[in-house]
Design a protein around this motif. Structure first.
Motif, PDB file in Angstrom:
ATOM      1  N   HIS A  34       2.564  13.527  -8.951  1.00  0.00           N
ATOM      2  CA  HIS A  34       1.970  12.372  -8.207  1.00  0.00           C
ATOM      3  C   HIS A  34       2.736  11.198  -8.000  1.00  0.00           C
ATOM      4  O   HIS A  34       3.243  10.848  -9.151  1.00  0.00           O
ATOM      5  CB  HIS A  34       0.373  11.817  -8.983  1.00  0.00           C
ATOM      6  CG  HIS A  34      -0.528  12.950  -9.031  1.00  0.00           C
ATOM      7  ND1 HIS A  34      -1.547  13.045  -7.855  1.00  0.00           N
ATOM      8  CD2 HIS A  34      -0.975  13.774  -9.861  1.00  0.00           C
ATOM      9  CE1 HIS A  34      -2.540  14.012  -8.364  1.00  0.00           C
ATOM     10  NE2 HIS A  34      -1.823  14.577  -9.410  1.00  0.00           N
ATOM     11  N   LEU A  35       3.124  10.831  -6.944  1.00  0.00           N
ATOM     12  CA  LEU A  35       3.829   9.758  -6.637  1.00  0.00           C
ATOM     13  C   LEU A  35       3.196   8.333  -6.622  1.00  0.00           C
ATOM     14  O   LEU A  35       2.099   8.258  -6.026  1.00  0.00           O
ATOM     15  CB  LEU A  35       4.795   9.761  -5.397  1.00  0.00           C
ATOM     16  CG  LEU A  35       5.518  11.063  -5.354  1.00  0.00           C
ATOM     17  CD1 LEU A  35       6.222  11.359  -4.145  1.00  0.00           C
ATOM     18  CD2 LEU A  35       6.615  11.479  -6.504  1.00  0.00           C
ATOM     19  N   HIS A  36       3.705   7.314  -7.494  1.00  0.00           N
ATOM     20  CA  HIS A  36       2.978   5.922  -7.305  1.00  0.00           C
ATOM     21  C   HIS A  36       3.969   5.118  -6.886  1.00  0.00           C
ATOM     22  O   HIS A  36       5.115   4.807  -7.479  1.00  0.00           O
ATOM     23  CB  HIS A  36       2.548   5.598  -8.759  1.00  0.00           C
ATOM     24  CG  HIS A  36       1.609   6.733  -9.423  1.00  0.00           C
ATOM     25  ND1 HIS A  36       0.228   6.851  -8.908  1.00  0.00           N
ATOM     26  CD2 HIS A  36       1.824   7.785 -10.081  1.00  0.00           C
ATOM     27  CE1 HIS A  36      -0.295   7.759  -9.668  1.00  0.00           C
ATOM     28  NE2 HIS A  36       0.695   8.444 -10.355  1.00  0.00           N
ATOM     29  N   ASN A  37       3.929   4.222  -5.776  1.00  0.00           N
ATOM     30  CA  ASN A  37       4.804   3.259  -5.385  1.00  0.00           C
ATOM     31  C   ASN A  37       4.463   1.947  -6.147  1.00  0.00           C
ATOM     32  O   ASN A  37       3.498   1.364  -6.119  1.00  0.00           O
ATOM     33  CB  ASN A  37       4.309   3.116  -4.150  1.00  0.00           C
ATOM     34  CG  ASN A  37       5.342   2.194  -3.320  1.00  0.00           C
ATOM     35  OD1 ASN A  37       6.111   1.578  -3.962  1.00  0.00           O
ATOM     36  ND2 ASN A  37       5.360   2.081  -1.810  1.00  0.00           N
ATOM     37  N   LEU A  38       5.403   1.651  -6.708  1.00  0.00           N
ATOM     38  CA  LEU A  38       5.470   0.423  -7.634  1.00  0.00           C
ATOM     39  C   LEU A  38       5.098  -0.841  -7.032  1.00  0.00           C
ATOM     40  O   LEU A  38       4.428  -1.728  -7.422  1.00  0.00           O
ATOM     41  CB  LEU A  38       6.800   0.207  -8.396  1.00  0.00           C
ATOM     42  CG  LEU A  38       6.876  -0.790  -9.414  1.00  0.00           C
ATOM     43  CD1 LEU A  38       5.936  -0.559 -10.762  1.00  0.00           C
ATOM     44  CD2 LEU A  38       8.211  -0.915 -10.070  1.00  0.00           C
ATOM     45  N   ARG A  39       5.341  -0.839  -5.781  1.00  0.00           N
ATOM     46  CA  ARG A  39       5.086  -2.356  -4.829  1.00  0.00           C
ATOM     47  C   ARG A  39       3.432  -2.240  -4.657  1.00  0.00           C
ATOM     48  O   ARG A  39       3.003  -3.312  -4.360  1.00  0.00           O
ATOM     49  CB  ARG A  39       5.626  -1.962  -3.517  1.00  0.00           C
ATOM     50  CG  ARG A  39       7.193  -2.297  -3.491  1.00  0.00           C
ATOM     51  CD  ARG A  39       7.746  -2.650  -2.367  1.00  0.00           C
ATOM     52  NE  ARG A  39       9.164  -2.338  -2.487  1.00  0.00           N
ATOM     53  CZ  ARG A  39      10.096  -3.283  -2.981  1.00  0.00           C
ATOM     54  NH1 ARG A  39       9.778  -4.426  -3.028  1.00  0.00           N
ATOM     55  NH2 ARG A  39      11.409  -2.758  -3.096  1.00  0.00           N
ATOM     56  N   ASP A  40       2.650  -1.179  -4.794  1.00  0.00           N
ATOM     57  CA  ASP A  40       1.408  -1.128  -4.980  1.00  0.00           C
ATOM     58  C   ASP A  40       0.793  -2.249  -5.963  1.00  0.00           C
ATOM     59  O   ASP A  40      -0.432  -2.251  -6.322  1.00  0.00           O
ATOM     60  CB  ASP A  40       0.517   0.009  -4.940  1.00  0.00           C
ATOM     61  CG  ASP A  40       0.946   0.786  -3.801  1.00  0.00           C
ATOM     62  OD1 ASP A  40       1.369   0.149  -2.613  1.00  0.00           O
ATOM     63  OD2 ASP A  40       0.695   2.107  -3.647  1.00  0.00           O
ATOM     64  N   TYR A  41       1.501  -2.361  -6.981  1.00  0.00           N
ATOM     65  CA  TYR A  41       1.072  -2.929  -8.327  1.00  0.00           C
ATOM     66  C   TYR A  41       1.830  -4.484  -8.376  1.00  0.00           C
ATOM     67  O   TYR A  41       1.646  -5.073  -9.504  1.00  0.00           O
ATOM     68  CB  TYR A  41       1.507  -2.359  -9.541  1.00  0.00           C
ATOM     69  CG  TYR A  41       0.696  -0.930  -9.454  1.00  0.00           C
ATOM     70  CD1 TYR A  41      -0.393  -0.673 -10.170  1.00  0.00           C
ATOM     71  CD2 TYR A  41       1.192   0.073  -8.719  1.00  0.00           C
ATOM     72  CE1 TYR A  41      -1.154   0.460 -10.055  1.00  0.00           C
ATOM     73  CE2 TYR A  41       0.762   1.577  -8.803  1.00  0.00           C
ATOM     74  CZ  TYR A  41      -0.604   1.529  -9.247  1.00  0.00           C
ATOM     75  OH  TYR A  41      -1.235   2.829  -9.295  1.00  0.00           O
ATOM     76  N   THR A  42       2.243  -5.009  -7.357  1.00  0.00           N
ATOM     77  CA  THR A  42       2.772  -6.329  -7.245  1.00  0.00           C
ATOM     78  C   THR A  42       1.861  -7.362  -7.015  1.00  0.00           C
ATOM     79  O   THR A  42       0.692  -7.091  -6.528  1.00  0.00           O
ATOM     80  CB  THR A  42       3.997  -6.252  -6.325  1.00  0.00           C
ATOM     81  OG1 THR A  42       3.376  -5.912  -4.996  1.00  0.00           O
ATOM     82  CG2 THR A  42       5.134  -5.559  -6.627  1.00  0.00           C
ATOM     83  N   THR A  43       2.077  -8.577  -7.410  1.00  0.00           N
ATOM     84  CA  THR A  43       0.997  -9.734  -7.286  1.00  0.00           C
ATOM     85  C   THR A  43       1.314 -10.709  -6.283  1.00  0.00           C
ATOM     86  O   THR A  43       0.602 -11.524  -6.116  1.00  0.00           O
ATOM     87  CB  THR A  43       0.739 -10.269  -8.686  1.00  0.00           C
ATOM     88  OG1 THR A  43       2.100 -10.736  -9.318  1.00  0.00           O
ATOM     89  CG2 THR A  43       0.012  -9.395  -9.731  1.00  0.00           C
ATOM     90  N   ASP A  44       2.730 -10.686  -5.905  1.00  0.00           N
ATOM     91  CA  ASP A  44       2.781 -11.730  -4.709  1.00  0.00           C
ATOM     92  C   ASP A  44       2.817 -11.218  -3.574  1.00  0.00           C
ATOM     93  O   ASP A  44       3.042 -10.034  -3.116  1.00  0.00           O
ATOM     94  CB  ASP A  44       4.388 -12.494  -5.151  1.00  0.00           C
ATOM     95  CG  ASP A  44       5.308 -11.290  -5.136  1.00  0.00           C
ATOM     96  OD1 ASP A  44       5.213 -10.187  -5.123  1.00  0.00           O
ATOM     97  OD2 ASP A  44       6.504 -11.719  -4.809  1.00  0.00           O
TER      98      ASP A  44
END
Ligand code: ADE
Length: 225
Positions: A34-44
């Protein structure tokens, strides 16, 4: 086995898992990736994953918050045996490490970018740091692909011939011996006679000698490990 990979460049990691042995292993449910895009966990609004280094210096640093959010979400869903950070200053990957990881149930792999991640990520979330060699890549993704390939092919059932991983180079700290197939002679280049002897103990002995000779010539360091 389940592998979760955290990355800012998921597209860079897609194709290795869409072809060949890795695809077959996934299709046969021997492994899930499973690939997880770190940008999906950003807050800004800018979806920032990196920021300037404290104390000054060239190069950006990956921030702790998006990484914490992603790792924490995954950890809340299942336990992980290992959370691996791909980095040139990690432990150098070898067959022994690949063997050990292939026995795990769930692993997470974090791919670094820019100058790397905030040290607090490494201190508090990471359980293992792996380098694929003494050179610097532009990100951890290709390293993660190499690690996944080396590990997945060792999972029982992934290789067609169950014994073939056992005769790979490095499995017994020896390089693999020379191999031949048809034709028996090509433009005057002949296959060693012993391979046609039908004497399997003799063939096995020849292969062991060749493996030892090749290791002495090319990688004497392996014989001292
Ligand atoms: N990221 C950058 N260089 C790397 C390397 N050599 N191994 C693993 N990850 C890396």
């Amino acid at each position: 086995m389940r592998i979760d990979i955290i990355t800012v460049l998921p597209e860079l990691l897609k194709s290795p898992f869409e072809a060949s042995i890795l695809k077959r292993a996934i299709d046969a449910d021997l492994v899930e990736v499973h690939l997880h895009n770190l940008r999906d966990y950003t807050t800004d609004n800018y979806k920032s994953v990196d920021d300037y280094q404290y104390g000054g210096g060239a190069g950006m640093v990956m921030m702790i918050e998006p990484i914490d959010k992603c790792i924490s979400k995954l950890k809340s869903e299942r336990p992980y045996d290992e959370i691996i950070y791909m980095t040139p200053d990690g432990e150098r990957l070898n067959q022994n490490i690949a063997n050990q990881i292939s026995l795990k149930e769930n692993i997470m792999i974090l791919c670094g970018h820019y100058k790397g991640v905030d040290q607090r990520v490494r201190d508090h979330f990471i359980t293992k740091e792996i380098s694929i060699g003494d050179y610097v890549l532009s990100g951890g993704e290709l390293g993660a692909a190499v690690l996944c390939d080396a590990v997945i092919r060792l999972i029982p059932g992934v290789l067609g011939n169950e014994t073939s991983a056992l005769t790979d180079s490095f499995q017994d700290n020896l390089l693999a011996p020379p191999i031949y197939t048809r034709p028996r002679e090509y433009k005057g280049m002949a296959v060693p006679e012993v391979l046609f002897s039908g004497n399997f103990p003799k063939i096995e002995k020849w292969r062991e000698e060749q493996a030892l000779k090749r290791t002495q010539d090319r990688r004497p360091d392996l014989l001292n490990e």
